[in-house]
Design an enzyme around this catalytic site. Sequence first.
Site, PDB file in Angstrom:
ATOM      1  N   LYS A 194       0.995  -1.313   0.025  1.00 28.34           N
ATOM      2  CA  LYS A 194      -0.188  -0.091  -0.016  1.00 28.34           C
ATOM      3  C   LYS A 194       0.884   1.359  -0.097  1.00 28.34           C
ATOM      4  O   LYS A 194       0.698   2.099  -0.869  1.00 28.34           O
ATOM      5  CB  LYS A 194      -1.084   0.021   1.365  1.00 28.34           C
ATOM      6  CG  LYS A 194      -1.776   1.137   1.327  1.00 28.34           C
ATOM      7  CD  LYS A 194      -2.648   0.738   2.489  1.00 28.34           C
ATOM      8  CE  LYS A 194      -3.237   2.056   3.502  1.00 28.34           C
ATOM      9  NZ  LYS A 194      -3.823   1.649   4.610  1.00 28.34           N
ATOM     10  N   GLU A 200      10.956  -4.852   3.315  1.00 26.27           N
ATOM     11  CA  GLU A 200      11.010  -6.250   2.828  1.00 26.27           C
ATOM     12  C   GLU A 200      10.355  -6.558   1.451  1.00 26.27           C
ATOM     13  O   GLU A 200      11.000  -7.335   0.518  1.00 26.27           O
ATOM     14  CB  GLU A 200       9.975  -7.035   3.879  1.00 26.27           C
ATOM     15  CG  GLU A 200      10.673  -7.150   5.178  1.00 26.27           C
ATOM     16  CD  GLU A 200      10.283  -6.208   6.032  1.00 26.27           C
ATOM     17  OE1 GLU A 200       9.829  -4.924   5.626  1.00 26.27           O
ATOM     18  OE2 GLU A 200      10.143  -6.230   7.342  1.00 26.27           O
ATOM     19  N   GLY A 251      -4.248  -1.919   6.134  1.00 25.97           N
ATOM     20  CA  GLY A 251      -3.351  -3.157   5.589  1.00 25.97           C
ATOM     21  C   GLY A 251      -4.116  -4.527   6.152  1.00 25.97           C
ATOM     22  O   GLY A 251      -4.445  -5.517   5.350  1.00 25.97           O
ATOM     23  N   ARG A 252      -4.334  -4.623   7.452  1.00 28.34           N
ATOM     24  CA  ARG A 252      -4.950  -5.915   7.969  1.00 28.34           C
ATOM     25  C   ARG A 252      -6.293  -6.019   7.702  1.00 28.34           C
ATOM     26  O   ARG A 252      -6.852  -7.056   7.964  1.00 28.34           O
ATOM     27  CB  ARG A 252      -4.593  -5.815   9.546  1.00 28.34           C
ATOM     28  CG  ARG A 252      -5.004  -4.489  10.361  1.00 28.34           C
ATOM     29  CD  ARG A 252      -4.674  -4.539  11.685  1.00 28.34           C
ATOM     30  NE  ARG A 252      -5.033  -3.358  12.461  1.00 28.34           N
ATOM     31  CZ  ARG A 252      -4.341  -1.875  12.319  1.00 28.34           C
ATOM     32  NH1 ARG A 252      -3.179  -2.052  11.462  1.00 28.34           N
ATOM     33  NH2 ARG A 252      -4.661  -1.270  13.057  1.00 28.34           N
ATOM     34  N   GLU A 335      -2.926  -5.806  16.341  1.00 32.67           N
ATOM     35  CA  GLU A 335      -2.244  -4.728  15.837  1.00 32.67           C
ATOM     36  C   GLU A 335      -3.640  -3.591  15.929  1.00 32.67           C
ATOM     37  O   GLU A 335      -3.198  -2.420  16.053  1.00 32.67           O
ATOM     38  CB  GLU A 335      -2.142  -4.765  14.450  1.00 32.67           C
ATOM     39  CG  GLU A 335      -0.914  -3.740  13.878  1.00 32.67           C
ATOM     40  CD  GLU A 335      -0.378  -4.039  12.487  1.00 32.67           C
ATOM     41  OE1 GLU A 335       0.894  -3.896  12.529  1.00 32.67           O
ATOM     42  OE2 GLU A 335      -0.964  -4.215  11.520  1.00 32.67           O
ATOM     43  N   HIS A 366      -2.961 -32.549  20.939  1.00 33.08           N
ATOM     44  CA  HIS A 366      -1.885 -33.259  21.057  1.00 33.08           C
ATOM     45  C   HIS A 366      -0.685 -32.568  21.414  1.00 33.08           C
ATOM     46  O   HIS A 366       0.055 -33.123  21.499  1.00 33.08           O
ATOM     47  CB  HIS A 366      -1.654 -34.508  19.866  1.00 33.08           C
ATOM     48  CG  HIS A 366      -2.782 -35.100  19.669  1.00 33.08           C
ATOM     49  ND1 HIS A 366      -3.137 -36.507  20.119  1.00 33.08           N
ATOM     50  CD2 HIS A 366      -4.011 -35.094  18.833  1.00 33.08           C
ATOM     51  CE1 HIS A 366      -4.189 -36.989  19.631  1.00 33.08           C
ATOM     52  NE2 HIS A 366      -4.819 -36.029  18.970  1.00 33.08           N
ATOM     53  N   LYS A 481      11.083  -0.452  13.129  1.00 32.96           N
ATOM     54  CA  LYS A 481      11.283  -0.171  11.538  1.00 32.96           C
ATOM     55  C   LYS A 481      12.479   0.714  11.739  1.00 32.96           C
ATOM     56  O   LYS A 481      13.410   0.796  10.891  1.00 32.96           O
ATOM     57  CB  LYS A 481      10.176   0.207  11.037  1.00 32.96           C
ATOM     58  CG  LYS A 481       9.138  -1.004  10.404  1.00 32.96           C
ATOM     59  CD  LYS A 481       8.426  -0.104   9.545  1.00 32.96           C
ATOM     60  CE  LYS A 481       7.038  -0.870   9.376  1.00 32.96           C
ATOM     61  NZ  LYS A 481       5.868  -0.369   8.551  1.00 32.96           N
TER      62      LYS A 481
END
Length: 515
Positions: A194, A200, A251-252, A335, A366, A481
């Site tokens: 965005k 990254e 974003g999320r 977030e 388990h 960051k």
Amino acid sequence: MKPFIETSSFRRLQELSRHPFDLPSGLTPERIATMAISGVGFQLLYGTERVTPEVLDALFALAGERDVLGQMVQMQSGAILNRSEGRAVLHTAMRDQFDARQTAPMAQEIAEKAGRELQKLETFLDRVEGKYTDLVQIGIGGSDLGPRALAIALQAFHRPGHRVHFISNVDPDDVHGVLAGLDLKKTLVVVVSKSGSTLETLTNEQLVRARFIKAGLDPKHHFIAVTGEKSPMDDPEKYLASFYMWDCVGGRYSATSMVGGVVLGFALGFHGFREILRGAHAMDRHALTPDNLPLTSALLGIWNRNFLHYPTVAIIPYSQALLRFPAHLQQLDMESNGKHVDLGGVSCPFSTGPVVWGEPGTNGQHSFYQLIHQGTDVVPLEFIGFCKSQYGSDLEVEHTTSQEKLLSNLFAQSIALAVGQNNENPNKVFLGNRPNRILLSERLDPFTMGALLSFYEHKVAFQGFIWGINSFDQEGVQLGKVLATKILKQFSGPRLREAAPPFPLAESYLKFLED
Ligand code: G6Q
């Protein structure tokens, strides 16, 4: 509107929390049958939560005092709810194409823009049909987790010859592992950012471009961009196609924008992606009605967090397809609601978002269920289950199908956690009173997946509305960051001064601490 802890419902709930419902003595089939709510093909069963009718009344009164439905209407209409960044919050407009209701002008404008991107996507998918067999999405955080979780969840509906892959980590091994074995000639790469400036993603784009060039291919025929209009990545010259998203879609919350649209459209076909949007939209509309599912779930979460004081929540889908969905919900919830100040910047004198985690059942049974049943911390659980499997390929073994075994485990765990077990041997005692609820639907298909995604988006938003925090910014991820960029300069510095050897890794860490 009164702040959360100054409402009369808050005080009432505090009183009621002195004696939460005792599940081992009080759980009956009638309670399970009556403590349920349905909508959009889902049932929420919450008889195994530690609530009484009085607690539920007080929780809904709290929702009224905090005007959460009014805030939901405002959100879906385009009010500036992300106040710290001065933005509207309009992920719902991404899927607002399905009825002719009069939306507020801001929501209408964004819905129209989203509609144009959808048309572009349909045309694009037609244009590339048959030419590419694989699509790699490069993106991170919100530009990765939701689309990846949905692509995995809907694998059963992927079109043959349309494989999708994801690269997120700046770890070069991530790129290497994904590209190994791909025929690059027949591979599309969608770079999703965005901001168009995420370290990254830009680094991985360069790495993957270099691989195409090395293979004698022109990236211009393979690379697609999804980005904000006018971001540094908004350069259609460099891409086969460019799609847009907007500031009002966090974003999320962006899986139903083109962030998820390109990869999911490629995998499922345009119609499949539309089904996700249709399901999400149905839940968006449901979230505007009184006593809706995400609101009920949000309120039960508030009870567990603020009145019974449980610090974590485990989300356990009894569905292998939802393998990565808890990871998406972890970002969505933590977030959004991992905030220590309210909308006015004042420190919150109460707990906000819990730690969210999870894994599919029955696998979890388990491993970590030991602590969940007998540990010293109580972990509320949210189960997700489906009556039917996705492929319908099953077998009766010992007179039951695998799907029946899966569901009976879910129900058994829910009841075992609630009622526990007495035993003369203390090691075999289960105290019970482990609150949990079940979200149940018929079958996980694209429509159901869209509705489930939206259910959690609204659950998180409703909790933020109750607490009076900004669920739509994410300052908390900035500091790391900035520091990483500073450390990186220690590496690039010597290289810029040519002959100097690269800065040793360990020393860079120590030097940074000294600085
Ligand atoms: C999500 C966050 C964050 C963001 C990533 C990727 O709500 O803002 O996870 O999605 O940092 O950002 P870009 O899409 O800008 O690369």
